[in-house]
Scaffold this motif. Structure first.
Motif, mmCIF file in Angstrom:
data_model
loop_
_atom_site.group_PDB
_atom_site.id
_atom_site.type_symbol
_atom_site.label_atom_id
_atom_site.label_comp_id
_atom_site.label_asym_id
_atom_site.label_seq_id
_atom_site.Cartn_x
_atom_site.Cartn_y
_atom_site.Cartn_z
ATOM 1 N N GLY A 58 87.944 106.480 10.004
ATOM 2 C CA GLY A 58 86.923 106.494 11.049
ATOM 3 C C GLY A 58 86.924 107.813 11.792
ATOM 4 O O GLY A 58 85.868 108.395 12.076
ATOM 5 N N HIS A 59 88.121 108.315 12.074
ATOM 6 C CA HIS A 59 88.208 109.577 12.810
ATOM 7 C C HIS A 59 87.650 110.727 11.974
ATOM 8 O O HIS A 59 86.898 111.575 12.471
ATOM 9 C CB HIS A 59 89.647 109.856 13.234
ATOM 10 N N ALA A 60 88.015 110.750 10.684
ATOM 11 C CA ALA A 60 87.522 111.818 9.805
ATOM 12 C C ALA A 60 85.997 111.765 9.699
ATOM 13 O O ALA A 60 85.317 112.809 9.679
ATOM 14 C CB ALA A 60 88.160 111.681 8.420
ATOM 15 N N THR A 61 85.447 110.562 9.659
ATOM 16 C CA THR A 61 83.989 110.421 9.554
ATOM 17 C C THR A 61 83.312 110.871 10.847
ATOM 18 O O THR A 61 82.279 111.566 10.818
ATOM 19 C CB THR A 61 83.623 108.958 9.226
ATOM 20 N N ALA A 62 83.883 110.477 11.973
ATOM 21 C CA ALA A 62 83.309 110.892 13.261
ATOM 22 C C ALA A 62 83.305 112.417 13.370
ATOM 23 O O ALA A 62 82.335 113.018 13.852
ATOM 24 C CB ALA A 62 84.098 110.261 14.402
ATOM 25 N N GLU A 63 84.381 113.043 12.892
ATOM 26 C CA GLU A 63 84.422 114.514 12.901
ATOM 27 C C GLU A 63 83.312 115.090 12.018
ATOM 28 O O GLU A 63 82.671 116.086 12.377
ATOM 29 C CB GLU A 63 85.778 115.003 12.385
ATOM 30 N N ALA A 64 83.083 114.447 10.870
ATOM 31 C CA ALA A 64 82.032 114.935 9.958
ATOM 32 C C ALA A 64 80.645 114.785 10.580
ATOM 33 O O ALA A 64 79.760 115.619 10.364
ATOM 34 C CB ALA A 64 82.109 114.192 8.624
ATOM 35 N N VAL A 65 80.466 113.720 11.364
ATOM 36 C CA VAL A 65 79.187 113.511 12.062
ATOM 37 C C VAL A 65 78.937 114.675 13.024
ATOM 38 O O VAL A 65 77.851 115.269 13.060
ATOM 39 C CB VAL A 65 79.202 112.161 12.824
ATOM 40 N N LYS A 174 81.343 111.817 -3.265
ATOM 41 C CA LYS A 174 80.260 112.075 -4.222
ATOM 42 C C LYS A 174 80.757 112.144 -5.670
ATOM 43 O O LYS A 174 80.210 111.490 -6.563
ATOM 44 C CB LYS A 174 79.574 113.398 -3.845
ATOM 45 N N GLN A 175 81.821 112.910 -5.908
ATOM 46 C CA GLN A 175 82.269 113.116 -7.282
ATOM 47 C C GLN A 175 82.913 111.849 -7.849
ATOM 48 O O GLN A 175 82.812 111.572 -9.051
ATOM 49 C CB GLN A 175 83.239 114.303 -7.358
ATOM 50 N N ILE A 176 83.558 111.083 -6.991
ATOM 51 C CA ILE A 176 84.147 109.828 -7.461
ATOM 52 C C ILE A 176 83.033 108.819 -7.770
ATOM 53 O O ILE A 176 83.100 108.067 -8.742
ATOM 54 C CB ILE A 176 85.120 109.227 -6.409
ATOM 55 N N VAL A 177 81.995 108.822 -6.924
ATOM 56 C CA VAL A 177 80.853 107.938 -7.188
ATOM 57 C C VAL A 177 80.194 108.331 -8.517
ATOM 58 O O VAL A 177 79.788 107.468 -9.308
ATOM 59 C CB VAL A 177 79.822 107.982 -6.033
ATOM 60 N N VAL A 286 86.249 114.270 1.590
ATOM 61 C CA VAL A 286 85.205 113.984 0.605
ATOM 62 C C VAL A 286 84.492 112.667 0.930
ATOM 63 O O VAL A 286 83.274 112.536 0.753
ATOM 64 C CB VAL A 286 85.784 114.006 -0.840
ATOM 65 N N TYR A 287 85.221 111.680 1.440
ATOM 66 C CA TYR A 287 84.591 110.402 1.803
ATOM 67 C C TYR A 287 83.803 110.527 3.108
ATOM 68 O O TYR A 287 82.746 109.927 3.266
ATOM 69 C CB TYR A 287 85.634 109.299 2.010
ATOM 70 N N ALA A 288 84.368 111.291 4.035
ATOM 71 C CA ALA A 288 83.715 111.431 5.349
ATOM 72 C C ALA A 288 82.354 112.115 5.197
ATOM 73 O O ALA A 288 81.355 111.673 5.775
ATOM 74 C CB ALA A 288 84.624 112.224 6.289
#
Ligand SMILES: NC(=O)C1=CN([C@@H]2O[C@H](COP(=O)(O)OP(=O)(O)OC[C@H]3O[C@@H](n4cnc5c(N)ncnc54)[C@H](OP(=O)(O)O)[C@@H]3O)[C@@H](O)[C@H]2O)C=CC1
Ligand SMILES: O=C(O)C1=N[C@H](C(=O)O)C[C@H](O)C1
Length: 323
Positions: A58-65, A174-177, A286-288
């Motif tokens: 969650g923290h990594a995603t918030a940073e990416a936002v 993206k690359q894993i998807v 990569v997920y974020a």
């Protein structure tokens, strides 16, 4: 509603060092930072609420936002009771107030009045998946469910029945998807091509991960369509730090900071043919970044009034929506 506490001084939590690499080698200890953020005008994207900013993903995603230039909703749901008393987390300088389970319904009314078009991201725990999804659906909150585990069949059935907009997937990288998509395409094109083969699957993650890799489960489902007969319970979970380094090749810096190493080995009945697929990720960037892409995708689908409401990441990648 009960007044939300004013947001006090920012406390920085979880600042992992990032690095991502597909297909591992044991020499990745000092991976370069690989940020690929493409800034987006805040007006072009929705405000994004991330639950829970106290967690690593969650923290990594918030940073990416924040990196993408989008509006991070300064509230985050947490599983901790009396969370308003617990305090706040800081995300790249943005103070984010934690909202506990008892306050979440009342708090939502206020949050929504400020951010009516918001998209919610869920990176919590397998034990919270179904309840959180029900909360989002009941409140007509479009959401991206990155959390793995829980009762997946119920999750998909509940979201589909609600008619709420959502993306649900175990992996937003993206690359894993793309790899998952390739396996699904292979299964459709060559069903049964591995009949008679045996399979072994080993996945290694930080020891705080409670469930078996959701990504491995998805890949195994594709492999089973190719003729294998492999149960999710046969996936080997590697959680011992020593084994992660010596056997799986995880760089020491990522043993606890976060990694996801997967190896699938297929062997012919007489042992004369072996195929091995690996996808190894260090860190969470990569997920974020993929999650931000997914929020933008979902927002566009909503604005277009898309008839389809429930998506997975293969849909998002196939739509060309990943930066
Ligand atoms: N889809 C993808 O691409 C990826 C998915 N994941 C998945 O994301 C999930 C989270 O992983 P990770 O961040 O490493 O885990 P963490 O343990 O670091 O974080 C989980 C967070 O969930 C919070 N939480 C627990 N219960 C609730 C609740 N009921 N409501 C709101 N928040 C809650 C906890 O905070 P608190 O104690 O404050 O409640 C905690 O901070 C896992 O399922 C993992 O497999 C991980 C990487 C990529
Ligand atoms: O918990 C993690 O870290 C990860 N979880 C996801 C999963 O279970 O598939 C994605 C990735 O493996 C990282």
């Amino acid at each position: 509603m009960a007044a939300l506490a004013p947001v006090p001084a920012v406390q920085q939590l979880h600042r992992p060092s990032f690095g991502t690499k597909l297909s591992g080698s044991s020499t990745m200890a000092a991976l370069p930072r690989q940020r690929r953020t493409v800034a987006v005008s805040a007006a072009a994207g929705p405000p994004i609420m991330v639950n829970s900013c106290t967690g690593k993903m969650g923290h990594a995603t918030a940073e990416a936002v924040v990196r993408a230039g989008l509006t991070l909703v300064p509230y985050s749901l947490t599983g901790q009771s009396e969370a308003v008393a617990v305090g706040n987390v800081g995300v790249s300088g943005v103070p984010v107030e934690l909202v506990g389970p008892e306050q979440r319904q009342a708090a939502l009314e206020k949050i929504r009045s400020q951010y009516p078009d918001m998209v919610v991201v869920d990176y919590t725990l397998p034990s919270a998946v179904n309840e959180n999804a029900a909360f989002y659906c009941d409140n007509r909150l479009p959401f991206v469910m990155g959390t793995t585990g829980g009762d997946r069949d119920k999750l998909i059935a509940d979201v589909a029945a609600s008619g709420n907009y959502a993306v649900v997937a175990p992996n937003m990288g993206k690359q894993i998807v793309a790899f998952q998509t390739m396996m699904e395409m292979m299964a459709e094109r060559f069903p049964g091509c591995f009949s008679g083969y045996s399979l072994s699957v080993a996945e290694s993650h930080q020891r705080t991960k409670v469930d078996t890799s959701g990504t491995a489960k998805a890949v195994v489902a594709s492999l089973n369509k190719m003729g294998l007969q492999f149960g999710e319970d046969q996936i080997e979970k590697v959680r011992s730090p020593e084994e992660q380094v010596s056997r799986m090749g995880v760089p020491e810096a990522y043993v606890d900071a976060g990694h996801a190493f997967h190896t699938y080995t297929l062997t012919s009945p007489d042992g004369s043919v072996t195929l091995e697929f690996k996808h190894n990720v260090c860190g969470r960037e990569v997920y974020a970044e993929g999650t931000v892409d997914t929020c933008l995708f979902l927002h566009r689908q909503i604005q277009a009034g898309a008839e389809k409401k429930l998506y997975n990441m293969i849909d998002v990648l196939s739509a060309g929506a990943m930066r």
